[in-house]
Design an enzyme around this catalytic site. Structure first.
Site, mmCIF file in Angstrom:
data_model
loop_
_atom_site.group_PDB
_atom_site.id
_atom_site.type_symbol
_atom_site.label_atom_id
_atom_site.label_comp_id
_atom_site.label_asym_id
_atom_site.label_seq_id
_atom_site.Cartn_x
_atom_site.Cartn_y
_atom_site.Cartn_z
ATOM 1 N N SER A 1 -0.463 56.601 38.986
ATOM 2 C CA SER A 1 0.423 57.604 39.576
ATOM 3 C C SER A 1 -0.378 58.609 40.388
ATOM 4 O O SER A 1 -1.555 58.863 40.109
ATOM 5 C CB SER A 1 1.172 58.359 38.477
ATOM 6 O OG SER A 1 0.288 59.222 37.771
ATOM 7 N N ASP A 2 0.261 59.176 41.432
ATOM 8 C CA ASP A 2 -0.310 60.382 41.997
ATOM 9 C C ASP A 2 -0.305 61.426 40.897
ATOM 10 O O ASP A 2 0.527 61.388 39.983
ATOM 11 C CB ASP A 2 0.492 60.857 43.215
ATOM 12 C CG ASP A 2 -0.332 61.691 44.177
ATOM 13 O OD1 ASP A 2 -1.406 62.188 43.764
ATOM 14 O OD2 ASP A 2 0.081 61.859 45.332
ATOM 15 N N CYS A 3 -1.236 62.359 40.972
ATOM 16 C CA CYS A 3 -1.541 63.159 39.787
ATOM 17 C C CYS A 3 -0.360 64.004 39.317
ATOM 18 O O CYS A 3 0.223 64.766 40.093
ATOM 19 C CB CYS A 3 -2.771 64.013 40.052
ATOM 20 S SG CYS A 3 -4.244 62.990 40.212
#
Length: 822
Positions: free
Chosen positions: A334-336
């Site tokens: 995932s993007d953070c």
């Protein structure tokens, strides 16, 4: 005579100062060679000592363990068996602690921590860097690794249209990354490249991307990923899940992500409403190439929702498409904090934290950049929302990649890389060469460029970026090996009178006046303007396409005051409406230099003084400022929306006025084309199968359509073995040696509704000496080159008359190509 002597003395002094300034490496050059991990170095710390790889027998002895009893360290077994043994040894609690970007390890079984988050967009990046002891940061600059090579940002490198260069850049980045890993300064998983399409010119992250064309972006991704990952001689083993990796790359941000912060609409809550036609044709296309052709080992899902569903919880986007249709050999990250965003910011479906974990994991998300998986997955399993086998599957994907990069067993090819492999002369020269190849000449009235050291020996160098250092790096940059600013580099070619004149916003009138005075008294004036990360950046989209108003005034007034020729050099990622400069006869030449990296000043000076003949071509359209006034950034359609008055997007669907078109770039020489089709390739006859169905095609109203028994077929049902072969003869008809970028477009039959105006199907960069003719053979697959995506998102091949075209400014060559079905 006295004047000539003084000029000579001044030049010698300037040149000496230049040599002194450029010999100083900032930061200081690394100390002498440290061949590979020595005592005190290494990425894995155990009981106060450092080791090169997990399964080092000495490390297990230090843990009071016998490495021979752990099958996951048995190198005679396939990775699949070793990973199964590793995961099977963990308790549920231990498993869950490995699901965040800071994987906390399990000392009981000899598993150390692993820090997943490193960046390498155009060199090893400081993004994610923190104190060496910080538990969640992977990359560290300092002591024996004070810096690494900082290449131009991807958009400028993409402007070279040179696939070999893109691969070389990534090879150097991975070599420096591997060396830093050996020295304990980073890890082996790099979340790069960014391959989102530059759909809207206001997007703040265009500088990170390879541009607006899906095919070009896809080719960039394939070459860059291959440069990062491929181990020579071991590229295609029987089982790609066993393929060794130099380092692990990650193509991001998937999918339909290109709005960050625009008039209150934020990336973490934006819902991209996208037609499937646009998903298949544009948004997904580079990612498909990255996975299928680049064999990337990771894909990152984005914050935004796509048609109401968070990207990181969309089963169709992730497990069905990335892993099912495209056959990803790797993990999805995932993007953070995206899982946390689903719950806290998006409040999607009113889920509990455990339900948010459930939806992401079921969709195929293996790794949470953040701590939401770590904090809530045990409870999700205990509540029956997540199976422990789902956790096992995620860990299998993750640790298979770590096996492949040699985290468990040191890869012999790279074990001796150390400081001698970082910031080498060759690496720094490649950074300069990448900038030289990408710089685009936009205007050159009366052949004002290149300058001559004799007639342009006394120059004014002014403007916000005239002595640029850190701004040359753009974003996602690291600590560079050194800086060579434009001022430093130009001081080697001429006696320089220097004044910034103003910053990017240009509010200082007194400084402006001094810059004008310098322009009045010198042989030539170079104005370094443009924008910077205060104007365009991650989480910061642009409001318009103009330079700051006071900077426009500054450039205009300096040009008006100048005694000699005026060159405007522009730093930017996204396009700029510089019509004021394009139409100003006092501004003789314009160069676009993007954000050119640690040796950007040297590259610019080489172009201005003719050591490099510019051949870069714009990888994005430069629109007039009015373009952004007639459609919102959140309209995701590429095709025009006639009922709302929205124009099309990118060169493929926009046919209105431009400042400079996609693919534009001038040269100091002239080229001519002669394009032809071999006789056996002048017609495409596609033989249909006995049960193959023909599709209807929507035609433009009031157009005459040639009769055809079969309008179109699905590409998936068609034998697509045929190729289109092009014979091209390119001649350098000018007076200067130079490279030339050949961009090949396909234009579909004009009567097909909704078809692109044209699309790139191939490109190549060729070097030609004066008078030289080079024969270039280009071969492309029929279905790849001529295929269209219809409203139903079918990929189709339509019958009719296509045009194959090569175009750059006034240079156009084309051939027609009929496609028939029988």
């Amino acid at each position: 005579m006295a004047s000539s002597i003084l000029t000579l003395i001044s030049f010698i002094i300037s040149f000496t100062l230049y040599l002194v300034s450029t010999s100083a490496i900032t930061p200081a050059a690394p100390p002498g060679p440290i061949p590979g991990p020595l005592p005190g170095y290494g990425p894995i710390e155990t009981n106060g000592k450092k080791y090169a790889y997990v399964c080092d027998p000495a490390r297990f002895t230090a843990l009071n363990l016998d490495v021979k009893t752990f099958s996951y360290c048995n190198t005679t077994l396939p990775f699949s068996a070793r990973v199964k043994d590793l995961v099977g040894r963990m308790t549920l609690q231990e498993k869950v602690l490995q699901l965040g970007d800071y994987a906390q390890g399990a000392p009981r079984i000899g598993l150390p921590v692993y820090k997943w988050w490193s960046e390498a967009l155009h060199g090893i990046s400081t993004v994610g860097q923190g104190p060496r002891t910080s538990p969640s940061h992977a990359t560290y600059f300092g002591d024996v690794v004070p810096g690494a090579t900082s290449f131009p940002t991807p958009l400028l490198s993409a402007a070279s249209f040179n696939e070999t260069l893109w691969n070389q850049l990534a090879q150097v980045v991975s070599t420096e990354g591997r060396a830093m890993y050996n020295l304990g300064h980073t890890f082996l998983t790099f979340w790069s490249p960014n391959i989102n399409i530059a759909r809207d010119p206001r997007w703040g992250r265009i500088l990170e991307t390879p541009g607006e064309d899906p095919f070009v972006v896809g080719r960039y991704s394939v070459n860059f990923v291959r440069g990062l990952q491929d181990v020579p001689g071991r590229v295609v083993p029987p089982n790609l899940n066993e393929r060794p990796l130099k380092v692990s790359a990650c193509c991001k941000h998937y999918g339909a992500y290109d709005v960050d912060q625009w008039f209150g609409i934020q990336r973490i809550t934006n819902d991209a409403r996208v037609a499937e036609q646009d998903m298949v044709e544009s948004f997904n296309y580079p990612f498909e190439m990255c996975v299928k052709e680049g064999d990337v080992s990771s894909v990152m899902c984005s914050y935004n929702k796509v048609n109401g569903i968070p990207a990181c919880a969309d089963t169709k986007l992730m497990s069905q498409t990335i892993r099912g249709d495209w056959k990803l050999h790797g993990y999805i990250v995932s993007d953070c904090d995206s899982v946390e965003v689903m719950h806290d910011a998006q409040q999607w479906l009113g889920d509990t934290p455990e339900e948010s974990v459930m939806r992401a994991m079921r969709a195929g998300l293996d790794l949470d950049c953040g701590s939401y998986y770590t904090d809530h997955t045990v409870a999700a399993v205990q509540q029956g929302k997540v199976r422990e086998s789902d956790v096992d599957n995620a860990l299998t994907n993750l640790y298979t990649v770590l096996m492949r990069v040699g985290f468990f067993d040191n890869l012999l090819e790279y074990q001796k890389l150390g400081t001698e492999s970082i910031c080498t002369k060759e690496n720094i020269e490649l950074a300069a060469e990448a900038a030289r190849q990408g710089i685009v000449l936009l205007k050159n009235d009366n052949s004002s460029l290149p300058f001559n050291n004799m007639t342009h020996s006394h120059i004014a160098v002014v403007g916000p970026h005239a002595n640029s250092s850190k701004p040359m790096l753009g974003n996602y940059a690291g600590v560079p090996c050194r800086y060579i600013t434009p001022l430093q580099a130009l001081s080697a070619d001429a006696r320089v009178e220097f004044d910034l004149g103003c910053d990017v916003w240009c509010h200082n009138q007194a400084a402006k006046d001094h810059a004008k005075q310098l322009a009045m008294t010198t042989d030539a004036t170079i104005i370094f303007g443009g924008i910077d990360l205060d104007v365009e950046a991650e989480a910061h989209d642009r409001w318009d396409l103009n330079l700051p108003p006071d900077q426009i005034t500054f450039i205009t007034e300096v040009a008006e005051a100048a005694k000699g020729p005026v060159v405007l050099v522009l730093f930017s990622g996204g396009g700029l409406d510089v019509t004021f400069a394009k139409n100003n006869s006092k501004i003789n030449a314009i160069l676009w230099a993007g954000y050119p990296g640690n040796d950007g000043g040297k590259a610019i000076s080489d172009v201005i003084y003719g050591r490099q003949n510019p051949a870069g071509r714009l990888p994005i359209t430069w629109y007039p400022s009015q373009y952004t006034e007639i459609l919102p950034m959140t309209s995701m359609k590429f095709r025009p929306v006639e009922e709302l008055g929205y124009p099309g997007r990118t060169y493929k669907f926009y046919d209105g006025p431009v400042v400079y078109p996609f693919g534009f770039g001038l040269s100091y020489t002239q080229f001519t084309y002669n394009l032809s089709l071999p006789q056996n390739s002048s017609v495409v006859d596609v033989k249909l199968g006995p049960d193959q169905k023909c599709l209807a095609v929507e035609y433009k109203p009031n157009t005459q359509v040639p009769p055809s028994a079969c309008a179109a077929v699905k590409i998936a049902d068609t034998n697509c073995n045929q190729s289109i072969n092009l014979d091209l003869r390119v001649t350098n008809a000018g007076k200067v040696d130079g490279s030339h970028v050949i961009i090949v477009y396909a234009k579909p039959p004009q009567y097909i509704a909704g078809a692109p105006i044209k699309k790139v199907i191939a490109f190549q960069r060729a070097l030609l000496k004066v008078g030289q003719t080079q024969y270039v053979q280009i071969s492309v697959n029929v279905c790849d080159a001529l295929g269209l995506v219809d409203k139903s998102a079918y990929q189709i091949l339509a019958s009719g008359q296509y045009t194959i075209e090569i175009e750059n400014g006034d240079i156009v060559a084309n051939v027609t190509l009929p496609v028939n079905f029988n």
